[in-house]
Design an enzyme around this catalytic site. Structure first.
Site, PDB file in Angstrom:
ATOM      1  N   GLY A 293       0.828  -1.195   0.000  1.00  0.00           N
ATOM      2  CA  GLY A 293       0.000   0.000   0.000  1.00  0.00           C
ATOM      3  C   GLY A 293       0.864   1.247   0.000  1.00  0.00           C
ATOM      4  O   GLY A 293       2.059   1.200   0.305  1.00  0.00           O
ATOM      5  N   CYS A 294       0.260   2.378  -0.329  1.00  0.00           N
ATOM      6  CA  CYS A 294       1.034   3.620  -0.436  1.00  0.00           C
ATOM      7  C   CYS A 294       1.512   4.112   0.927  1.00  0.00           C
ATOM      8  O   CYS A 294       2.702   4.350   1.135  1.00  0.00           O
ATOM      9  CB  CYS A 294       0.223   4.687  -1.165  1.00  0.00           C
ATOM     10  SG  CYS A 294      -1.437   4.967  -0.514  1.00  0.00           S
ATOM     11  N   TYR A 295       0.588   4.272   1.881  1.00  0.00           N
ATOM     12  CA  TYR A 295       0.990   4.722   3.211  1.00  0.00           C
ATOM     13  C   TYR A 295       1.968   3.742   3.849  1.00  0.00           C
ATOM     14  O   TYR A 295       2.970   4.139   4.460  1.00  0.00           O
ATOM     15  CB  TYR A 295      -0.226   4.857   4.125  1.00  0.00           C
ATOM     16  CG  TYR A 295      -1.153   6.000   3.829  1.00  0.00           C
ATOM     17  CD1 TYR A 295      -0.711   7.326   3.883  1.00  0.00           C
ATOM     18  CD2 TYR A 295      -2.496   5.771   3.525  1.00  0.00           C
ATOM     19  CE1 TYR A 295      -1.577   8.381   3.634  1.00  0.00           C
ATOM     20  CE2 TYR A 295      -3.368   6.816   3.277  1.00  0.00           C
ATOM     21  CZ  TYR A 295      -2.910   8.120   3.335  1.00  0.00           C
ATOM     22  OH  TYR A 295      -3.770   9.160   3.097  1.00  0.00           O
TER      23      TYR A 295
END
Length: 308
Positions: free
Chosen positions: A116-118
């Protein structure tokens, strides 16, 4: 020589469009496409999932699980950009910089889960510190994330760019305040945490680009900011896409949009003048190293192709 075949299941979504754009000019692979009218047809999807050497799943979690079930060819490999399989024991986590062994694990895997990005930013900051013993697994970690609206998917993009109604359309909004964001499990697993962190994500009115920050009271850790910086610098030495800024050259302002359009990830260690407090920070393109760029990096590893 036959070129490897790649199918993007969900190419009409935000991440799928980004990946297709990154691959469209490549001559070392063949992109398979589905008839737009049949993109939700299980039979049509199954044909391409089983014909491709690697399929990239840019789908919601349930649809990604369905794609796995539809892929019956044992030679067909899957790269999943959804949350569905990131902590699944049979899937390799697609953050090549996690360890010296991780690229080889990705090369050999049938199933790879794109981060995921975060969590990409958080894991990049946490994993080297927990591995080095500078941050204990049960330390009370607090993480803040700030993303452009493309991090919210196609509906939020349309809300900002087409004026469509959406509860998260606004100049700046905090969300997931029930403290159960879907990126927490992978952040714990691969960041080396046993204690659930407090994670508060925020979305702004810019299109893409993000920062992730982790504040620390150094007296609680018993280590210096310089020691934290040294561990990060040693871990990422020689990496193509991850850079650790020298503490003396840290920018005074972190613009989340600086790395847009790249697969780069910048890491920073900020310290107070008294040496009592620090902020770890990561900056990346949520559609780059946080999604599509990372997927292409993993795809190249899986297919044994040069890192473009």
């Amino acid at each position: 020589m036959t070129r490897p075949r790649v199918f993007i299941d969900g190419e009409a979504g935000t991440t799928g469009l980004q990946i297709r754009a990154r691959l469209s000019g490549r001559t070392d692979l063949e992109l398979l496409s589905i008839d737009p009218a049949r993109r939700k047809d299980p039979q049509a999807r199954a044909e391409l999932l089983n014909a491709a050497n690697v399929s990239i799943l840019c789908l919601h979690d349930d649809a990604a699980r369905e794609a796995v079930a539809l892929t019956t060819n044992p030679e067909a490999r899957l790269l999943d950009a959804s949350t569905a399989h990131r902590v699944h024991p049979e899937w390799v986590f697609g953050f090549p910089e996690l360890s010296a062994q991780q690229p080889d694990r990705i090369r050999a895997a049938r199933y790879v889960a794109n981060p995921g990005c975060y969590s990409t930013g958080a894991i990049a900051l946490l994993a080297p510190l927990t591995a080095a013993g500078l941050l204990s697994a049960d330390f009370p970690v607090s993480i803040q994330g700030y993303s452009g609206y493309t991090g919210g998917g196609r509906a939020l993009v349309d809300a900002h760019e087409k004026g469509e109604a959406h509860p998260m359309r606004g100049p700046f909004l905090s969300y997931a305040l029930g403290l159960g964001h879907k990126h927490i499990p992978e952040t714990m697993r691969y960041g080396g945490l046993s204690r659930t962190p407090i994670f508060t994500p925020n979305v702004g009115a810019w299109a893409q680009g993000m920062t992730v920050t982790i504040p620390l009271h150094l007296s609680d850790l018993g280590v210096s900011a310089q020691a934290l910086h040294g561990a990060l610098t040693a871990h990422y030495a020689g990496q193509k896409y991850v850079r650790v800024a020298a503490m003396e050259s840290n920018p005074e302002i972190l613009d989340p949009q600086t790395l847009n359009g790249t697969n780069d990830l910048d890491l920073f260690v900020y310290a107070s003048q008294d040496g009592e407090r620090a902020v770890l920070a990561a900056r990346l393109d949520n559609l780059g190293k946080g999604a599509g760029g990372a997927a292409v990096q993993n795809l190249n590893l899986m297919l044994g192709l040069p890192d473009a």
